[in-house]
Structures are given as C-alpha cells and as structure tokens.
Design a protein around this motif. Structure first.
Motif, PDB file in Angstrom:
ATOM      1  N   UNK A  56       0.884  -1.154   0.000  1.00 59.36           N
ATOM      2  CA  UNK A  56       0.000   0.000   0.000  1.00 59.36           C
ATOM      3  C   UNK A  56       0.924   1.207   0.000  1.00 59.36           C
ATOM      4  N   UNK A  57       0.901   1.943  -1.100  1.00 55.60           N
ATOM      5  CA  UNK A  57       1.835   3.041  -1.295  1.00 55.60           C
ATOM      6  C   UNK A  57       1.061   4.335  -1.533  1.00 55.60           C
ATOM      7  N   UNK A  58       1.370   5.334  -0.731  1.00 53.25           N
ATOM      8  CA  UNK A  58       0.786   6.665  -0.912  1.00 53.25           C
ATOM      9  C   UNK A  58       1.943   7.596  -1.268  1.00 53.25           C
ATOM     10  N   UNK A  59       1.869   8.149  -2.471  1.00 43.94           N
ATOM     11  CA  UNK A  59       2.961   9.000  -2.938  1.00 43.94           C
ATOM     12  C   UNK A  59       2.414  10.132  -3.801  1.00 43.94           C
ATOM     13  N   UNK A  60       2.990  11.295  -3.653  1.00 44.28           N
ATOM     14  CA  UNK A  60       2.601  12.413  -4.508  1.00 44.28           C
ATOM     15  C   UNK A  60       3.079  12.216  -5.947  1.00 44.28           C
ATOM     16  N   UNK A  72      -0.983   2.529 -14.715  1.00 44.86           N
ATOM     17  CA  UNK A  72       0.363   3.105 -14.861  1.00 44.86           C
ATOM     18  C   UNK A  72       1.105   3.100 -13.527  1.00 44.86           C
ATOM     19  N   UNK A  73       0.379   3.296 -12.441  1.00 41.62           N
ATOM     20  CA  UNK A  73       1.000   3.213 -11.113  1.00 41.62           C
ATOM     21  C   UNK A  73       1.462   1.790 -10.843  1.00 41.62           C
ATOM     22  N   UNK A  74       0.616   0.829 -11.207  1.00 45.11           N
ATOM     23  CA  UNK A  74       0.968  -0.580 -10.998  1.00 45.11           C
ATOM     24  C   UNK A  74       2.189  -0.954 -11.836  1.00 45.11           C
ATOM     25  N   UNK A  75       2.211  -0.496 -13.071  1.00 49.79           N
ATOM     26  CA  UNK A  75       3.365  -0.785 -13.937  1.00 49.79           C
ATOM     27  C   UNK A  75       4.646  -0.184 -13.358  1.00 49.79           C
ATOM     28  N   UNK A  87      10.448 -14.132 -12.794  1.00 49.12           N
ATOM     29  CA  UNK A  87      10.112 -15.559 -12.779  1.00 49.12           C
ATOM     30  C   UNK A  87      10.931 -16.328 -11.753  1.00 49.12           C
ATOM     31  N   UNK A  88      12.217 -15.995 -11.629  1.00 47.94           N
ATOM     32  CA  UNK A  88      13.069 -16.677 -10.656  1.00 47.94           C
ATOM     33  C   UNK A  88      13.244 -15.866  -9.367  1.00 47.94           C
ATOM     34  N   UNK A  89      12.425 -14.835  -9.204  1.00 42.44           N
ATOM     35  CA  UNK A  89      12.493 -13.998  -8.004  1.00 42.44           C
ATOM     36  C   UNK A  89      11.715 -14.614  -6.854  1.00 42.44           C
ATOM     37  N   UNK A  90      11.843 -14.042  -5.669  1.00 43.16           N
ATOM     38  CA  UNK A  90      11.207 -14.625  -4.481  1.00 43.16           C
ATOM     39  C   UNK A  90       9.700 -14.375  -4.381  1.00 43.16           C
ATOM     40  N   UNK A  91       9.186 -13.343  -5.071  1.00 46.37           N
ATOM     41  CA  UNK A  91       7.781 -12.987  -4.921  1.00 46.37           C
ATOM     42  C   UNK A  91       6.945 -13.642  -6.015  1.00 46.37           C
ATOM     43  N   UNK A  92       5.985 -14.446  -5.592  1.00 49.05           N
ATOM     44  CA  UNK A  92       5.094 -15.161  -6.502  1.00 49.05           C
ATOM     45  C   UNK A  92       3.877 -14.307  -6.855  1.00 49.05           C
ATOM     46  N   UNK A  93       3.408 -13.488  -5.905  1.00 53.37           N
ATOM     47  CA  UNK A  93       2.220 -12.662  -6.119  1.00 53.37           C
ATOM     48  C   UNK A  93       2.386 -11.326  -5.404  1.00 53.37           C
ATOM     49  N   UNK A  94       1.983 -10.257  -6.099  1.00 46.76           N
ATOM     50  CA  UNK A  94       2.079  -8.913  -5.547  1.00 46.76           C
ATOM     51  C   UNK A  94       0.774  -8.175  -5.796  1.00 46.76           C
ATOM     52  N   UNK A  95       0.116  -7.797  -4.718  1.00 46.94           N
ATOM     53  CA  UNK A  95      -1.091  -6.981  -4.785  1.00 46.94           C
ATOM     54  C   UNK A  95      -0.674  -5.542  -4.509  1.00 46.94           C
ATOM     55  N   UNK A  96      -1.187  -4.611  -5.314  1.00 47.71           N
ATOM     56  CA  UNK A  96      -0.758  -3.213  -5.213  1.00 47.71           C
ATOM     57  C   UNK A  96      -1.950  -2.298  -4.988  1.00 47.71           C
ATOM     58  N   UNK A  97      -1.821  -1.437  -3.985  1.00 50.98           N
ATOM     59  CA  UNK A  97      -2.734  -0.320  -3.781  1.00 50.98           C
ATOM     60  C   UNK A  97      -1.860   0.918  -3.854  1.00 50.98           C
ATOM     61  N   UNK A  98      -2.106   1.774  -4.848  1.00 48.50           N
ATOM     62  CA  UNK A  98      -1.277   2.960  -5.062  1.00 48.50           C
ATOM     63  C   UNK A  98      -2.180   4.184  -5.117  1.00 48.50           C
TER      64      UNK A  98
END
Length: 126
Positions: A56-60, A72-75, A87-98
């Motif tokens: 959960x990211x709050x940014x100007x 575009x925020x998610x990208x 693909x070979x990274x540690x995170x399998x799933x990322x949910x984003x609130x921006x």
C-alpha cells in the motif's frame, strides 16, 4: 521518513524480501505512507515464506499526469520491484494499492485480501 508499517500497523523487524521491497519503494517514490503486508501465510506455502505480498503506497508521484491511471501506477511499482517479481524472483504474487495523498485522505481503508483459492499447485506444500 514515510509512515512505514507492516500489515497490523505495528513496527516489527522486517524479513529480507520485505526490506528489499521497502528500500526500493522508498528510494523511488518517497512515499508518505507505505505498508508491506506479507500475505504468504494465507496461501499454500511453507511456514515463514515470503512469496505473497500486498503493498500500500501513498505518494505524490502518483499525482503527476503520467501516473493518473491506476494501471500506470501498478506498472511503475512492478518495474521498481522487477527483480523481486521476476520468474526466478522470491515474490510469486504482488497486490498493489497505489494512491495519491488526496485519495488516501479521502479513503484510507484497505480491504483485506481474499483467502487463497488453491492456486495452480506449483508451490511446495506447507
């Protein structure tokens, strides 16, 4: 310093993947508020996994015209965390609130993530 919390709003020591996510998001976005929730325990993964996260990211930065659209925020966040979500990274799933600070002030509540539906079975069992 941003308001940085972990899911339950209590400050605790961070795990390596959480710390990496925090460092990169703070450096790139100078967030006013940042929550990193390790939601791995809600999924069919071994105990103490770091595979499923919600940020959960709050940014100007998100108020800039080029980041007006949520996709575009998610990208942008996906690009910042590209090593973690590779693909070979540690995170399998990322949910984003921006959100912008104005959006956050108007609506600071974030719904809980749904329970795991079982996935595709590719991760090791608990």
């Amino acid at each position: 310093t941003p308001d940085t919390t972990l899911g339950s709003n209590e400050k605790v020591s961070m795990t390596p993947v959480e710390q990496s996510i925090k460092t990169k998001l703070v450096e790139a976005l100078s967030p006013l508020h940042l929550e990193i929730r390790n939601e791995s325990h809600m999924h069919n993964v071994p105990a103490n996994s770091e595979t499923h996260f919600k940020v959960i990211v709050v940014s100007d930065k998100f108020a800039e015209p080029s980041y007006k659209m949520s996709i575009k925020r998610h990208r942008l966040i996906n690009n910042i965390l590209k090593e973690e979500i590779a693909t070979d990274g540690p995170v399998h799933a990322l949910s984003i609130v921006a959100k912008t600070s104005k959006q956050w002030s108007a609506s600071p509540l974030i719904p809980s993530s749904p329970s795991c539906r079982g996935g595709d079975g590719s991760l090791p069992s608990k």
